[in-house]
Structure formats: structure tokens, C-alpha cells
Write a protein that holds these residues in place. Structure first.
Motif, PDB file in Angstrom:
ATOM      1  N   TYR A  13     -37.306  47.381  53.500  1.00 37.53           N
ATOM      2  CA  TYR A  13     -38.649  46.867  53.205  1.00 37.53           C
ATOM      3  C   TYR A  13     -39.561  47.110  54.413  1.00 37.53           C
ATOM      4  O   TYR A  13     -39.075  47.241  55.551  1.00 37.53           O
ATOM      5  CB  TYR A  13     -38.578  45.369  52.914  1.00 37.53           C
ATOM      6  N   PHE A  17     -43.416  42.696  55.604  1.00 39.49           N
ATOM      7  CA  PHE A  17     -42.827  41.954  54.488  1.00 39.49           C
ATOM      8  C   PHE A  17     -41.516  41.316  54.922  1.00 39.49           C
ATOM      9  O   PHE A  17     -41.229  40.160  54.625  1.00 39.49           O
ATOM     10  CB  PHE A  17     -42.590  42.916  53.319  1.00 39.49           C
ATOM     11  N   ARG A  20     -42.026  38.299  57.193  1.00 39.52           N
ATOM     12  CA  ARG A  20     -42.630  37.127  56.554  1.00 39.52           C
ATOM     13  C   ARG A  20     -41.715  36.534  55.479  1.00 39.52           C
ATOM     14  O   ARG A  20     -41.600  35.315  55.347  1.00 39.52           O
ATOM     15  CB  ARG A  20     -43.990  37.545  55.960  1.00 39.52           C
ATOM     16  N   TYR A  21     -41.092  37.409  54.672  1.00 38.39           N
ATOM     17  CA  TYR A  21     -40.371  36.901  53.500  1.00 38.39           C
ATOM     18  C   TYR A  21     -38.863  37.190  53.534  1.00 38.39           C
ATOM     19  O   TYR A  21     -38.162  36.761  52.620  1.00 38.39           O
ATOM     20  CB  TYR A  21     -40.958  37.516  52.224  1.00 38.39           C
ATOM     21  N   GLU A  24     -36.628  34.139  53.270  1.00 37.73           N
ATOM     22  CA  GLU A  24     -36.739  33.472  51.965  1.00 37.73           C
ATOM     23  C   GLU A  24     -36.025  34.278  50.886  1.00 37.73           C
ATOM     24  O   GLU A  24     -35.361  33.713  50.012  1.00 37.73           O
ATOM     25  CB  GLU A  24     -38.216  33.267  51.601  1.00 37.73           C
ATOM     26  N   VAL A  25     -36.171  35.613  50.951  1.00 34.99           N
ATOM     27  CA  VAL A  25     -35.477  36.462  49.974  1.00 34.99           C
ATOM     28  C   VAL A  25     -33.972  36.292  50.130  1.00 34.99           C
ATOM     29  O   VAL A  25     -33.234  36.160  49.147  1.00 34.99           O
ATOM     30  CB  VAL A  25     -35.886  37.939  50.158  1.00 34.99           C
ATOM     31  N   ASP A  27     -32.343  33.678  51.271  1.00 35.24           N
ATOM     32  CA  ASP A  27     -31.939  32.373  50.736  1.00 35.24           C
ATOM     33  C   ASP A  27     -31.945  32.376  49.214  1.00 35.24           C
ATOM     34  O   ASP A  27     -31.063  31.793  48.576  1.00 35.24           O
ATOM     35  CB  ASP A  27     -32.885  31.281  51.258  1.00 35.24           C
ATOM     36  N   LEU A  28     -32.944  33.048  48.634  1.00 36.69           N
ATOM     37  CA  LEU A  28     -33.027  33.086  47.169  1.00 36.69           C
ATOM     38  C   LEU A  28     -31.862  33.874  46.579  1.00 36.69           C
ATOM     39  O   LEU A  28     -31.280  33.472  45.566  1.00 36.69           O
ATOM     40  CB  LEU A  28     -34.368  33.709  46.745  1.00 36.69           C
ATOM     41  N   THR A  30     -28.956  34.156  47.873  1.00 40.94           N
ATOM     42  CA  THR A  30     -27.789  33.271  47.994  1.00 40.94           C
ATOM     43  C   THR A  30     -27.764  32.258  46.859  1.00 40.94           C
ATOM     44  O   THR A  30     -26.720  32.023  46.235  1.00 40.94           O
ATOM     45  CB  THR A  30     -27.837  32.543  49.353  1.00 40.94           C
ATOM     46  N   ASP A  31     -28.921  31.664  46.558  1.00 40.75           N
ATOM     47  CA  ASP A  31     -28.999  30.681  45.460  1.00 40.75           C
ATOM     48  C   ASP A  31     -28.678  31.323  44.116  1.00 40.75           C
ATOM     49  O   ASP A  31     -27.962  30.751  43.293  1.00 40.75           O
ATOM     50  CB  ASP A  31     -30.406  30.075  45.409  1.00 40.75           C
ATOM     51  N   LEU A  47     -33.417  44.597  44.216  1.00 42.56           N
ATOM     52  CA  LEU A  47     -33.917  44.596  45.595  1.00 42.56           C
ATOM     53  C   LEU A  47     -34.265  46.012  46.060  1.00 42.56           C
ATOM     54  O   LEU A  47     -35.256  46.223  46.768  1.00 42.56           O
ATOM     55  CB  LEU A  47     -32.873  43.982  46.536  1.00 42.56           C
ATOM     56  N   SER A  50     -37.493  47.103  44.376  1.00 41.37           N
ATOM     57  CA  SER A  50     -38.617  46.398  44.996  1.00 41.37           C
ATOM     58  C   SER A  50     -38.916  46.950  46.387  1.00 41.37           C
ATOM     59  O   SER A  50     -40.078  46.975  46.803  1.00 41.37           O
ATOM     60  CB  SER A  50     -38.314  44.905  45.096  1.00 41.37           C
ATOM     61  N   GLU A  54     -42.499  48.129  47.504  1.00 43.78           N
ATOM     62  CA  GLU A  54     -43.210  47.602  48.671  1.00 43.78           C
ATOM     63  C   GLU A  54     -43.592  48.716  49.639  1.00 43.78           C
ATOM     64  O   GLU A  54     -44.669  48.688  50.234  1.00 43.78           O
ATOM     65  CB  GLU A  54     -42.351  46.554  49.393  1.00 43.78           C
TER      66      GLU A  54
ATOM     67  N   TYR B  27     -36.454  29.877  43.722  1.00 37.51           N
ATOM     68  CA  TYR B  27     -35.469  29.713  42.653  1.00 37.51           C
ATOM     69  C   TYR B  27     -36.076  28.966  41.461  1.00 37.51           C
ATOM     70  O   TYR B  27     -35.868  29.359  40.300  1.00 37.51           O
ATOM     71  CB  TYR B  27     -34.257  28.948  43.200  1.00 37.51           C
ATOM     72  N   PRO B  43     -35.474  38.750  42.998  1.00 41.84           N
ATOM     73  CA  PRO B  43     -36.010  38.206  44.262  1.00 41.84           C
ATOM     74  C   PRO B  43     -37.079  39.101  44.886  1.00 41.84           C
ATOM     75  O   PRO B  43     -38.110  38.607  45.351  1.00 41.84           O
ATOM     76  CB  PRO B  43     -34.782  38.118  45.161  1.00 41.84           C
ATOM     77  N   GLY B  44     -36.822  40.419  44.885  1.00 41.79           N
ATOM     78  CA  GLY B  44     -37.800  41.336  45.482  1.00 41.79           C
ATOM     79  C   GLY B  44     -39.107  41.355  44.707  1.00 41.79           C
ATOM     80  O   GLY B  44     -40.199  41.369  45.294  1.00 41.79           O
ATOM     81  N   THR B  45     -38.997  41.350  43.380  1.00 41.65           N
ATOM     82  CA  THR B  45     -40.199  41.361  42.544  1.00 41.65           C
ATOM     83  C   THR B  45     -41.001  40.082  42.748  1.00 41.65           C
ATOM     84  O   THR B  45     -42.230  40.110  42.875  1.00 41.65           O
ATOM     85  CB  THR B  45     -39.793  41.493  41.062  1.00 41.65           C
ATOM     86  N   TYR B  47     -41.024  37.974  45.326  1.00 38.06           N
ATOM     87  CA  TYR B  47     -41.683  37.856  46.635  1.00 38.06           C
ATOM     88  C   TYR B  47     -42.731  38.949  46.842  1.00 38.06           C
ATOM     89  O   TYR B  47     -43.659  38.756  47.622  1.00 38.06           O
ATOM     90  CB  TYR B  47     -40.643  37.822  47.759  1.00 38.06           C
ATOM     91  N   ARG B  67     -34.056  24.436  53.468  1.00 33.65           N
ATOM     92  CA  ARG B  67     -34.245  25.885  53.687  1.00 33.65           C
ATOM     93  C   ARG B  67     -35.079  26.498  52.571  1.00 33.65           C
ATOM     94  O   ARG B  67     -35.144  27.714  52.438  1.00 33.65           O
ATOM     95  CB  ARG B  67     -32.905  26.581  53.814  1.00 33.65           C
ATOM     96  N   HIS B  69     -38.719  27.139  50.557  1.00 37.92           N
ATOM     97  CA  HIS B  69     -40.129  27.238  50.913  1.00 37.92           C
ATOM     98  C   HIS B  69     -40.978  27.184  49.645  1.00 37.92           C
ATOM     99  O   HIS B  69     -41.086  28.190  48.943  1.00 37.92           O
ATOM    100  CB  HIS B  69     -40.395  28.543  51.660  1.00 37.92           C
TER     101      HIS B  69
END
Lengths: 157, 104
Positions: A13, A17, A20-21, A24-25, A27-28, A30-31, A47, A50, A54, B27, B43-45, B47, B67, B69
Motif C-alpha cells: 500500500y 495509507f 494512517r490505517y 487498523e487494517v 486489527d480488522l 485479525t477480528d 487486500l 485494494s 490505492e 468490524y 478490510p482494504g476496501t 479503509y 484497539r 477505532h
């Protein structure tokens, strides 16, 4: 998804990007993996697509990643990888020459005594396809370089 | 639609619509969009869309909870979403009306 693979994909990426993200990406992902509703392949594929989007957006902010764009990007990547492979390998040392072009074999001067060939100015003998038992067709006559006024039919000359 | 404003991409509309119901983290956004639009954003789309919305001032990040946001829609984001949905509703009504006329 392994931490190393995710970091590698995120490295594709744009830097802004990612800074900044990226966390968060991560962590997401992982979730989503923990939820068990998203396969690893779909997450990795999403990913990667994307990342291309990007990158494209970083170059052309109003560009949209469409299927044709993806196809073109994939074709360019494939072509560059293929050319690199052809150019770097020993399999096709003359890859830059078009197919069907006759290239005479390079003749090395013999070092054995009594076998040295005097330069005659003649082209080397045509190679013979011994297995097929037939001669290789002779090369077409070379096209002469044309000077400014030589053999030109252009109306303005 | 206001002149000079580009039309919102579909994924941005989905994200704004989800955030119009309250602030959410990544999420929760994916799950909410799945529930009302039957579309699963990766996730990529997600964000990527959030990045553009945040850049345009249509959403804003909230303080992190553990953790996660969360993001919140801004007043401008509500206005843009309202414009977009009104225009879509107008087009939908027109299309439905024409289909009905054609069918009779």
C-alpha cells in the motif's frame, strides 16, 4: 494469516495509507479471521486488489479500479515478468530477435594447427538440419539503408 | 445535487449510511453493511473508502476504544448523504413511473 504475510501485503500500500490505517487494517483482519466467516484466501485477495486500487488512486485520484483496469495491470505485470524471465535466462539467449529470423552461427577461429581458415569474405555455410535432413532456407536479402534521396518516392523530395 | 460535487461512490454511500445510524469501528461497519445491503466489504476496501471520506471531511475518527477505532459521520457527511439519497430516490421514482407506464 501470518503476521509476516500481512505485513508484506500492507507494504504494497502507499506509505501514507499504511501509516494512517495499517494498524487498523491489521486489527480488522485479525477480528475477521477470528470470526471464522472470512477465508484467508478471500482476505488476502481483497487486500491485494485494494493495494492496487490505492496505488492507482495515489497516481490518479479520480481513477476507479475496474475489471478492465485489473486485467490491464495483470497483463502488464505478466508481460514484464515474462520478458524479465526471457531476458535473464539462458534458455533463449537471443530473445530480442524475432521468431524466424536467421542468425548465422558465430564462427570462432580454430586454434588447432592446420585447421585455421583464411578469411574469404564469404558468408559461412548454411547450417543443415541434420535430424530432418533438409537445408535451412536461406535468409532474405538484407534491406539496404536508404539515404535521403536514394530510391525515395516521397512527393516532397 | 450541488454543482461541482462529484457523485459519491457506492461503497462510500454504504459506509455513510451505516455511520448515519451511529459511530462504528471497522468490524461493526462490515457487519452492519452486510445486514442492510448484503454486501461484504473487505478490510482494504473499507479503509480505502474511509480514507477518502475522512480526507473529504465526511467522517471523522473517534478516540480509540481498546484497539478499535470508531468513526463518526460529520455534519457535512450527513448533508452529502442526504443529497445523494434524495437524487437516487428521485431517479428511482422516475424509473418506476416509466416502467409502470410501459407496462400498461
Amino acid at each position: 494469516m501470518s503476521h509476516r504475510l500481512l505485513r508484506f501485503i500492507l507494504a504494497l500500500y502507499p506509505r501514507g495509507f499504511r501509516r494512517r490505517y495499517g494498524r487498523e487494517v491489521q486489527d480488522l483482519v485479525t477480528d475477521l479471521e477470528a470470526s471464522g466467516e472470512h477465508s484467508r484466501i478471500s482476505l488476502v485477495g481483497g487486500l491485494l486488489v485494494s493495494a492496487v486500487a490505492e496505488r492507482l488512486h495515489a497516481v490518479r485520484p479520480h481513477a476507479r479500479l475496474t475489471i478492465p483496469t485489473l486485467v490491464v495491470v495483470a497483463a502488464l505485470l505478466g508481460a514484464s515478468v515474462g520478458l524479465h524471465w526471457l531476458g535473464s535466462g539462458q534458455r533463449f539467449p537471443r530473445a530480442s530477435v524475432g521468431a524466424g529470423t536467421y542468425l548465422p552461427p558465430t564462427t570462432k577461429p580454430s586454434t588447432r594447427p592446420g585447421t585455421a581458415q583464411a578469411p574469404t569474405g564469404q558468408p559461412p555455410p548454411l547450417p543443415t538440419d541434420a535430424a530432418a535432413g533438409r537445408d535451412v532456407p536461406p535468409p532474405p536479402p538484407p534491406t539496404p539503408y536508404m539515404t535521403d534521396n536514394e530510391g525515395s518516392n516521397w512527393p516532397w523530395q | 445535487m450541488a454543482a461541482g460535487r462529484s457523485r459519491l461512490p457506492e461503497r462510500s454511500v454504504l459506509v455513510l449510511t451505516s455511520l448515519a445510524g451511529g459511530e462504528k469501528h471497522g468490524y461493526a461497519l462490515i457487519k452492519d453493511i452486510e445486514s442492510f445491503a448484503a454486501i461484504t466489504l473487505g478490510p482494504g476496501t473499507l479503509y480505502g473508502a474511509l480514507a477518502r471520506l475522512e480526507r473529504d471531511g465526511l467522517v471523522e475518527p473517534q478516540p480509540a476504544e481498546e484497539r478499535r477505532h470508531p468513526y463518526r459521520i460529520t455534519a457535512e457527511g450527513r448533508e452529502r448523504l442526504h443529497e445523494h439519497l434524495s437524487e437516487s430516490a428521485r431517479l428511482a421514482a422516475l424509473g418506476l413511473e416509466r416502467i409502470a407506464i410501459e407496462g400498461t
